[in-house]
Design a protein around this motif. Structure first.
Motif, PDB file in Angstrom:
ATOM      1  N   TRP A 274       0.841  -1.341  -0.008  1.00 40.83           N
ATOM      2  CA  TRP A 274       0.138  -0.050   0.120  1.00 40.83           C
ATOM      3  C   TRP A 274       0.939   1.347  -0.094  1.00 40.83           C
ATOM      4  CZ3 TRP A 274      -0.675   4.003   3.521  1.00 40.83           C
ATOM      5  CH2 TRP A 274      -1.874   4.605   3.509  1.00 40.83           C
ATOM      6  N   GLY A 275       1.980   1.325   0.786  1.00 42.75           N
ATOM      7  CA  GLY A 275       2.800   2.559   0.960  1.00 42.75           C
ATOM      8  C   GLY A 275       3.413   2.692  -0.243  1.00 42.75           C
ATOM      9  N   PHE A 276       3.970   1.621  -1.156  1.00 48.17           N
ATOM     10  CA  PHE A 276       4.852   2.014  -2.023  1.00 48.17           C
ATOM     11  C   PHE A 276       3.672   2.093  -3.419  1.00 48.17           C
ATOM     12  CE2 PHE A 276       7.943  -1.235  -0.427  1.00 48.17           C
ATOM     13  CZ  PHE A 276       9.031  -0.536  -0.521  1.00 48.17           C
ATOM     14  N   ARG A 277       2.475   1.588  -3.430  1.00 49.91           N
ATOM     15  CA  ARG A 277       1.772   2.222  -4.384  1.00 49.91           C
ATOM     16  C   ARG A 277       1.094   3.488  -4.237  1.00 49.91           C
ATOM     17  NH1 ARG A 277      -1.190  -2.021  -3.761  1.00 49.91           N
ATOM     18  NH2 ARG A 277      -2.875  -1.160  -2.280  1.00 49.91           N
ATOM     19  N   HIS A 278       0.673   4.078  -3.034  1.00 51.35           N
ATOM     20  CA  HIS A 278      -0.062   5.325  -2.678  1.00 51.35           C
ATOM     21  C   HIS A 278       1.059   6.320  -2.517  1.00 51.35           C
ATOM     22  CE1 HIS A 278      -3.926   3.855  -3.367  1.00 51.35           C
ATOM     23  NE2 HIS A 278      -3.434   2.571  -2.492  1.00 51.35           N
ATOM     24  N   TYR A 279       2.296   5.903  -1.922  1.00 52.13           N
ATOM     25  CA  TYR A 279       3.125   7.197  -1.770  1.00 52.13           C
ATOM     26  C   TYR A 279       4.512   7.028  -2.307  1.00 52.13           C
ATOM     27  CZ  TYR A 279      -0.426   8.976   1.706  1.00 52.13           C
ATOM     28  OH  TYR A 279      -1.571   9.355   1.941  1.00 52.13           O
ATOM     29  N   PRO A 280       4.696   6.782  -3.569  1.00 55.57           N
ATOM     30  CA  PRO A 280       6.270   6.616  -4.129  1.00 55.57           C
ATOM     31  C   PRO A 280       6.883   7.996  -3.854  1.00 55.57           C
ATOM     32  CG  PRO A 280       4.603   7.247  -5.885  1.00 55.57           C
ATOM     33  CD  PRO A 280       3.594   7.092  -4.637  1.00 55.57           C
ATOM     34  N   LEU A 281       8.124   7.629  -3.715  1.00 59.29           N
ATOM     35  CA  LEU A 281       9.349   8.772  -3.695  1.00 59.29           C
ATOM     36  C   LEU A 281       9.429   9.398  -5.071  1.00 59.29           C
ATOM     37  CD1 LEU A 281      10.860   9.479  -0.945  1.00 59.29           C
ATOM     38  CD2 LEU A 281      12.719   8.185  -2.390  1.00 59.29           C
ATOM     39  N   ARG A 282       8.976  10.981  -4.804  1.00 58.40           N
ATOM     40  CA  ARG A 282       8.989  11.660  -5.903  1.00 58.40           C
ATOM     41  C   ARG A 282      10.091  12.577  -5.834  1.00 58.40           C
ATOM     42  NH1 ARG A 282       3.415  11.513  -8.238  1.00 58.40           N
ATOM     43  NH2 ARG A 282       2.275  10.290  -6.915  1.00 58.40           N
ATOM     44  N   ALA A 283      10.893  13.226  -7.089  1.00 60.25           N
ATOM     45  CA  ALA A 283      11.726  13.970  -7.036  1.00 60.25           C
ATOM     46  C   ALA A 283      10.959  15.483  -7.156  1.00 60.25           C
ATOM     47  CB  ALA A 283      12.704  13.950  -8.427  1.00 60.25           C
ATOM     48  N   ILE A 284      11.166  16.261  -6.097  1.00 57.60           N
ATOM     49  CA  ILE A 284      10.508  17.521  -5.786  1.00 57.60           C
ATOM     50  C   ILE A 284      11.246  18.548  -6.751  1.00 57.60           C
ATOM     51  CG2 ILE A 284       9.535  19.426  -4.477  1.00 57.60           C
ATOM     52  CD1 ILE A 284       8.250  16.521  -4.040  1.00 57.60           C
ATOM     53  N   VAL A 285      12.766  18.442  -6.437  1.00 60.57           N
ATOM     54  CA  VAL A 285      13.556  19.401  -7.320  1.00 60.57           C
ATOM     55  C   VAL A 285      15.065  18.508  -7.630  1.00 60.57           C
ATOM     56  CG1 VAL A 285      12.911  21.574  -6.424  1.00 60.57           C
ATOM     57  CG2 VAL A 285      14.674  20.440  -5.288  1.00 60.57           C
ATOM     58  N   ASN A 286      15.715  18.821  -8.730  1.00 61.52           N
ATOM     59  CA  ASN A 286      16.768  18.108  -8.945  1.00 61.52           C
ATOM     60  C   ASN A 286      17.919  18.948  -9.089  1.00 61.52           C
ATOM     61  OD1 ASN A 286      15.794  15.166  -9.686  1.00 61.52           O
ATOM     62  ND2 ASN A 286      14.568  16.331 -11.305  1.00 61.52           N
ATOM     63  N   LYS A 287      19.021  18.325  -8.497  1.00 62.33           N
ATOM     64  CA  LYS A 287      20.404  18.936  -8.676  1.00 62.33           C
ATOM     65  C   LYS A 287      20.753  19.807  -9.947  1.00 62.33           C
ATOM     66  CE  LYS A 287      23.980  16.532  -8.183  1.00 62.33           C
ATOM     67  NZ  LYS A 287      24.914  15.425  -7.301  1.00 62.33           N
ATOM     68  N   GLY A 288      21.135  20.888  -9.994  1.00 60.69           N
ATOM     69  CA  GLY A 288      21.521  21.481 -11.295  1.00 60.69           C
ATOM     70  C   GLY A 288      20.116  22.171 -11.852  1.00 60.69           C
ATOM     71  N   ASP A 289      19.034  22.043 -11.303  1.00 61.04           N
ATOM     72  CA  ASP A 289      17.612  22.898 -11.820  1.00 61.04           C
ATOM     73  C   ASP A 289      17.827  24.465 -11.796  1.00 61.04           C
ATOM     74  OD1 ASP A 289      16.510  20.199 -12.509  1.00 61.04           O
ATOM     75  OD2 ASP A 289      14.955  20.552 -10.738  1.00 61.04           O
ATOM     76  N   ASN A 290      17.759  25.006 -12.804  1.00 62.68           N
ATOM     77  CA  ASN A 290      17.810  26.323 -12.623  1.00 62.68           C
ATOM     78  C   ASN A 290      16.566  26.906 -12.255  1.00 62.68           C
ATOM     79  OD1 ASN A 290      20.378  26.559 -14.151  1.00 62.68           O
ATOM     80  ND2 ASN A 290      19.289  26.573 -16.247  1.00 62.68           N
ATOM     81  N   ILE A 291      16.870  28.183 -11.213  1.00 65.17           N
ATOM     82  CA  ILE A 291      15.705  28.782 -10.648  1.00 65.17           C
ATOM     83  C   ILE A 291      15.367  29.913 -11.483  1.00 65.17           C
ATOM     84  CG2 ILE A 291      15.105  29.911  -8.522  1.00 65.17           C
ATOM     85  CD1 ILE A 291      17.172  28.505  -6.929  1.00 65.17           C
TER      86      ILE A 291
END
Length: 370
Positions: A274-291
């Motif tokens: 249930w946890g893996f299905r409903h709450y996957p780990l997501r990349a919120i920001v990635n290293k190197g992303d420009n602001i």
């Protein structure tokens, strides 16, 4: 709106301090998320946590203090690892040999490395090993219990109190599902602890026989669940069946806790799925992303477990730091604070685009991948 020079400087200093204190993933265990769909267990109390972020994904009766049997040994192991040396030689006392309950059958005066003693503790749940470890690391069982409670206080385990290192029923010895989830998430970040609890079988020298000790892990989840990598079983007549399990899939590690559960193996499979299905780990920001709008780039990845409906509630805010600070001189230009609704999740450092700090951080990150 214009801000005076002194006010601007004060604001910069406050933001600088916040940027220094906040680090990637330095997030306390959050309140359990609202369940996206029905889930439950047969346990009197249960919890599910994302190990890296510390987010409680599910909790039922999670703050109720209860008897926890040998789940106690999770605390015993991490305290021993942090306060002892794995190469130490532990000598078995009369008090350890005579300890009731599950045992690895140590003999009076026997000597064994702390490392091997910890394997006996966590794989076979040896109460004799727990006592021997406590006496060696804490100077006495009572001294070690003091360290256990000190660690509980440090980790903010507000519904826990320990009276012994093995978990045999005793008044005043208790924890809760949520506290055990937080403790497990903390302990699994220790490499030695994670290696021990994820081991299916371990051999150790036996000074009394021609053959070695051979311990098979009591945790059946290691063989019956894909990605399982820990943690501990427990049982007493009063606590009944208790279990903490962990598993890793797609780079995400979850830990499940049940206390007093007659169908724990099945419940843990369901909780983890249930946890893996409903709450996957997501990349919120990635290293190197420009602001956008600034000549800056994100200095580190930031991942967080999110349910689908929560993705639109993520917000980021750029906090710049005072150019007169040490952090600025070392290349940092501020921090990107990440929030879910009005709850702050954490932050990542921000550097100038093309900064050498981005390249240095890349090498550091790669070196941490095993």
């Amino acid at each position: 709106m214009k801000v005076g020079k002194q006010g601007r400087h004060r604001r910069f200093m406050l933001l600088a301090l916040a940027g220094i204190l906040m680090t990637l993933y330095a997030v306390p265990a959050q309140e359990a998320a609202a369940a996206p769909s029905g889930i439950g267990t047969h346990a009197r109390a249960s919890a599910l946590i994302d190990v890296e972020s510390g987010r409680l994904l599910y909790s039922s009766n999670g703050d109720t203090s209860m008897r926890i049997a040998s789940l106690t040994k999770i605390m015993t192991a991490i305290v021993a690892i942090e306060h002892g040396h794995l190469s130490d030689t532990v000598k078995v006392s009369k008090r350890a040999v005579g300890k009731e309950g599950s045992s690895i059958y140590l003999k009076l005066g026997e000597e064994m490395s702390l490392s091997n003693m910890l394997y006996g503790l966590m794989l076979r749940s040896g109460n004799d090993a727990a006592t021997a470890i406590a006496e060696h690391v804490g100077g006495s069982e009572e001294g070690f219990v003091y360290l256990m409670n000190q660690k509980a206080q440090e980790l903010g385990l507000v519904n826990s109190h320990f009276m012994n290192p093995h978990g045999l029923d005793e008044e005043g010895h208790y924890s809760s599902a949520n506290d055990l989830a937080k403790l497990t998430a903390y302990a699994l970040k220790n490499k030695a602890f994670a290696e021990i609890v994820g081991t299916k079988q371990k051999s150790a020298p036996n000074p009394h026989e021609k053959w070695d000790y051979r311990w098979h892990n009591k945790n059946k989840m290691l063989s019956m669940y894909e990605g399982a990598d820990g943690v501990k079983t427990g049982y007493t007549k009063k606590a009944l069946r208790c279990l903490v399990s962990s598993a890793t899939r797609n780079g995400q590690k979850l830990a499940a806790v049940t206390i007093n559960d007659g169908d724990d193996w099945a419940d843990h499979r369901r909780l983890l799925d249930w946890g893996f299905r409903h709450y996957p780990l997501r990349a919120i920001v990635n290293k190197g992303d420009n602001i956008a709008g600034y000549p800056y780039a994100v200095g580190q990845h930031f991942y967080y477990p999110l349910e689908d409906s929560e993705a639109g509630s993520i917000h980021t805010a750029l906090h710049l730091i005072d150019p007169l600070t040490t952090a600025y001189a070392l290349g940092e230009r501020g921090s990107l604070v990440i929030s879910l609704g009005d709850r702050k999740l954490g932050s990542v450092p921000v550097y100038e685009q093309g900064s050498i700090r981005l390249k240095l951080q890349e090498r550091t990150d790669r070196s941490n991948i095993r």
